[in-house]
Scaffold this motif. Structure first.
Motif, PDB file in Angstrom:
ATOM      1  N   GLY A 124       0.821  -1.195   0.000  1.00  0.00           N
ATOM      2  CA  GLY A 124       0.000   0.000   0.000  1.00  0.00           C
ATOM      3  C   GLY A 124       0.853   1.242   0.000  1.00  0.00           C
ATOM      4  N   ARG A 170      -6.080   2.888  -5.851  1.00  0.00           N
ATOM      5  CA  ARG A 170      -6.830   3.129  -4.616  1.00  0.00           C
ATOM      6  C   ARG A 170      -7.941   4.136  -4.868  1.00  0.00           C
ATOM      7  NH1 ARG A 170      -1.528   3.436  -2.639  1.00  0.00           N
ATOM      8  NH2 ARG A 170      -1.689   5.687  -2.325  1.00  0.00           N
ATOM      9  N   SER A 212     -10.777   2.524  -6.884  1.00  0.00           N
ATOM     10  CA  SER A 212     -11.518   1.526  -6.101  1.00  0.00           C
ATOM     11  C   SER A 212     -12.299   2.138  -4.945  1.00  0.00           C
ATOM     12  CB  SER A 212     -10.549   0.473  -5.548  1.00  0.00           C
ATOM     13  OG  SER A 212      -9.688   1.040  -4.571  1.00  0.00           O
ATOM     14  N   GLN A 223     -10.938   3.606  -2.299  1.00  0.00           N
ATOM     15  CA  GLN A 223     -10.231   3.355  -1.046  1.00  0.00           C
ATOM     16  C   GLN A 223      -8.998   4.245  -0.889  1.00  0.00           C
ATOM     17  OE1 GLN A 223      -9.597  -0.907  -1.648  1.00  0.00           O
ATOM     18  NE2 GLN A 223     -11.247  -1.342  -0.194  1.00  0.00           N
ATOM     19  N   PRO A 224      -9.148   5.554  -1.101  1.00  0.00           N
ATOM     20  CA  PRO A 224      -7.983   6.438  -0.909  1.00  0.00           C
ATOM     21  C   PRO A 224      -7.615   6.515   0.564  1.00  0.00           C
ATOM     22  CG  PRO A 224      -9.953   7.744  -1.184  1.00  0.00           C
ATOM     23  CD  PRO A 224     -10.356   6.315  -1.432  1.00  0.00           C
ATOM     24  N   ASP A 236      -4.077   9.819  -5.326  1.00  0.00           N
ATOM     25  CA  ASP A 236      -4.171   9.565  -3.885  1.00  0.00           C
ATOM     26  C   ASP A 236      -2.843   9.855  -3.185  1.00  0.00           C
ATOM     27  OD1 ASP A 236      -5.303   8.813  -1.448  1.00  0.00           O
ATOM     28  OD2 ASP A 236      -4.719   6.708  -1.692  1.00  0.00           O
TER      29      ASP A 236
END
Length: 218
Positions: free
Chosen positions: A14, A39, A42, A44-45, A82
């Motif tokens: 990550g 990220r 998706s 999911q930042p 991100d």
């Protein structure tokens, strides 16, 4: 990836902390940028723009990439990759058009800050490229400094051909590749690029999905 011969790889982990977090190589820097984009896509930042992140990055700056993009309000570069404070340097002009200030800024972050990656990011439905297409079709050069944008984008449009029904999307891609080529041969960037210490890459942002796709070298 320039002349180093490396093929960008996908990172396994990550995000990492602010600073020169991408390992100092073109491959690692590009992998970290694209991991951030995944990220973002998706939903999911992990990086927010808050005062604690600003304070954490308030010392000496150690960015790992510089991203040259368009001024389009739908393409906020830190968000779509991100990235937190201190991670990337951002330059935005209409249609990511180059001028001496832009080139000098990129030369500075590469030469003085040791940034290993330069990304030129175009986007679908770019208004600046559309303006160049319209101007060439009408045979009328716009006034003011807008003429400079049109003049710089026009060669990409001409290479594609005004008669091509897909001239707008194809010219967007051609313009990214031309910008990448110009930067790779910049007087102060060509040496580091040839040595593999710096990579100049091109990408395209999809307004509908948020995804960044790399473009093949010109």
């Amino acid at each position: 990836m320039g002349s180093s011969g490396e093929t960008p790889g996908a990172p396994a982990g990550g995000p990492s902390a602010p600073g020169r977090q991408a390992g100092g190589t073109p491959r690692a820097a590009l992998a970290d940028l694209l991991a951030g984009n995944r990220r973002f896509v998706s939903g999911q930042p992990v990086h927010g723009h808050d005062v604690t992140a600003a304070a954490a990055a308030s010392g000496d700056q150690q960015p790992y990439a510089v991203v040259l993009g368009c001024i389009d309000s739908r393409v906020p570069l830190e968000a779509i990759f991100d990235q937190t404070f201190g991670a990337i340097c951002v330059i935005r002009t209409g249609g990511h058009v180059l001028d001496r200030a832009v080139c000098g800024s990129i030369e500075y972050v590469v030469g003085q800050l040791g940034v290993p990656l330069v990304m030129v990011l175009g986007h679908e439905r770019c208004g600046a490229v559309g303006a160049a297409v319209d101007a060439l079709r009408a045979g009328e050069r716009p006034g003011g400094s807008l003429a400079h944008l049109v003049d710089e984008i026009a060669p990409a449009v001409i290479e594609v051909g005004l008669d091509d029904p897909a001239v707008h999307p194809l010219a967007i891609r051609r313009h990214v590749r031309r910008t990448v080529h110009t930067l790779r041969h910049d007087d102060l960037l060509a040496g580091p690029v040839a040595a593999g210490r710096v990579a100049v890459v091109g990408g395209l942002y999809d307004l509908a999905t948020g995804e960044v796709a790399l473009l093949d070298p010109a």
